[in-house]
Design an enzyme around this catalytic site. Structure first.
Site, PDB file in Angstrom:
ATOM      1  N   THR A 112      10.927   0.168   8.879  1.00  0.00           N
ATOM      2  CA  THR A 112      11.663   1.414   8.841  1.00  0.00           C
ATOM      3  C   THR A 112      12.240   1.711  10.204  1.00  0.00           C
ATOM      4  OG1 THR A 112       9.906   2.929   9.504  1.00  0.00           O
ATOM      5  CG2 THR A 112       9.940   2.256   7.195  1.00  0.00           C
ATOM      6  N   SER A 114      11.709   4.190  11.950  1.00  0.00           N
ATOM      7  CA  SER A 114      10.838   5.020  12.777  1.00  0.00           C
ATOM      8  C   SER A 114       9.542   4.342  13.173  1.00  0.00           C
ATOM      9  CB  SER A 114      10.495   6.320  12.036  1.00  0.00           C
ATOM     10  OG  SER A 114       9.834   6.030  10.821  1.00  0.00           O
ATOM     11  N   CYS A 115       9.022   3.428  12.347  1.00  0.00           N
ATOM     12  CA  CYS A 115       7.669   2.953  12.623  1.00  0.00           C
ATOM     13  C   CYS A 115       7.611   1.500  13.032  1.00  0.00           C
ATOM     14  CB  CYS A 115       6.791   3.147  11.391  1.00  0.00           C
ATOM     15  SG  CYS A 115       7.125   1.991  10.056  1.00  0.00           S
ATOM     16  N   GLY A 116       8.714   0.784  13.049  1.00  0.00           N
ATOM     17  CA  GLY A 116       8.639  -0.633  13.372  1.00  0.00           C
ATOM     18  C   GLY A 116       8.051  -1.413  12.220  1.00  0.00           C
ATOM     19  N   CYS A 118       5.685  -2.488   9.426  1.00  0.00           N
ATOM     20  CA  CYS A 118       4.672  -1.798   8.657  1.00  0.00           C
ATOM     21  C   CYS A 118       3.988  -2.789   7.731  1.00  0.00           C
ATOM     22  CB  CYS A 118       5.295  -0.672   7.835  1.00  0.00           C
ATOM     23  SG  CYS A 118       6.110   0.581   8.836  1.00  0.00           S
TER      24      CYS A 118
END
Length: 282
Positions: A112, A114-116, A118
């Site tokens: 994503t 935002s989170c790198g 996952c």
């Protein structure tokens, strides 16, 4: 090719007065990365520099390390039912005989903005074996005053941010503070991948005497990407995560957070910071 920005009508309210107007937004579209024809990862990104993004992603995954290991990267045609090309799927073809790390082949990764990365099974699975140790011999030495100037230089180089206010950026600087490259993306990890991918394509890995600056927090994924590219210094304008600090301490990465004006926190690799006087204790 997808556009970097798009226009949308918005209701604008200022001091109680309402009006409608067009607003410029940063584009966000999915990019599927295939490795030798096999689906590997999907990331939400700002279109542009897609080949560099894919190459940089594979550097951070330990698949690529030299330009001659990359045969080519192409957009996949026929990505939709009607056969049109959306420019949202790329296939990375590696040189014949290149050994593929097992961790990257048999998993589907969703990335994503935002989170790198996952969905990794464990911390150990994220810590891919680096091609190089961080080897800046003699060590890069940076005065705090030089580091303090870098965020303004990054901000001045952000072209799309000026129009949208909605992009992260990553920049590479020399140890003298000269700007080498800057990339923007809706995801800060994508911006770093674009920088590293361009370095791979240009044959300049490892980036052993550079400073990586990111316009946000320093996550574990960003620290990993710096280590995998051989970058000795990672600086961020916001906070690092605990895992980023742990990884920096383990690998010898200098990690600087809260780089704002003349203030900064050094979380690891203090030996690369050239202080004029001894730091106060306490």
């Amino acid at each position: 090719m997808g556009r970097v920005t798009e226009r949308r009508k918005v209701l604008r309210i200022r001091d109680g007065a309402a009006s409608t107007r067009p607003d410029t937004l940063v584009a966000e579209e999915p990019l599927e990365i295939r490795l030798n024809g096999k689906a590997l990862a999907i990331t939400m990104r700002t279109p542009g520099d897609d080949f560099a993004l894919a190459a940089g992603f594979l550097v951070s995954e330990g698949v690529l390390g030299r330009a001659d290991e990359l045969r080519n990267i192409v957009y996949c045609a026929g990505a939709t039912v009607d056969g049109s090309n959306t420019y949202n799927i790329v296939d990375v073809r590696t040189a014949p005989g290149l050994v593929m790390p097992d961790i990257t082949l048999e998993r589907n990764v969703y990335t994503t903005s935002s989170c790198g990365l996952c969905g990794k099974a464990s911390l150990d699975a994220v810590r891919t074996t680096a091609r190089w140790t961080i080897n800046d011999t003699p060590p890069v030495r940076l005065e705090p005053e030089l580091l303090a100037r870098l965020p303004d230089r990054l901000r001045a180089a952000q072209q799309v941010f000026d129009r949208t206010g909605g992009l992260h950026a990553a920049a590479l600087f020399t140890e003298e503070g000269e700007l080498v490259d800057v990339r923007e993306d809706v995801g800060r990890h994508n911006a770093v991948d674009k920088l590293v991918g361009r370095a791979l394509q240009n044959g300049t890995l490892p980036l052993s005497r550079t400073v990586l600056l990111v316009s946000g927090r320093a996550s574990f994924e960003l620290a990993q990407k710096a280590v995998m590219a051989g970058i000795p210094v990672l600086a961020a304008v916001s906070a690092p995560s605990s895992l980023a600090v742990d990884l920096a301490a383990e690998t010898g990465l200098t990690l600087v957070g809260f780089l704002r004006g003349a203030s900064m926190n050094v979380y690891a690799g203090e030996h690369r910071i050239a202080l004029r006087a001894a730091a106060s204790q306490g």
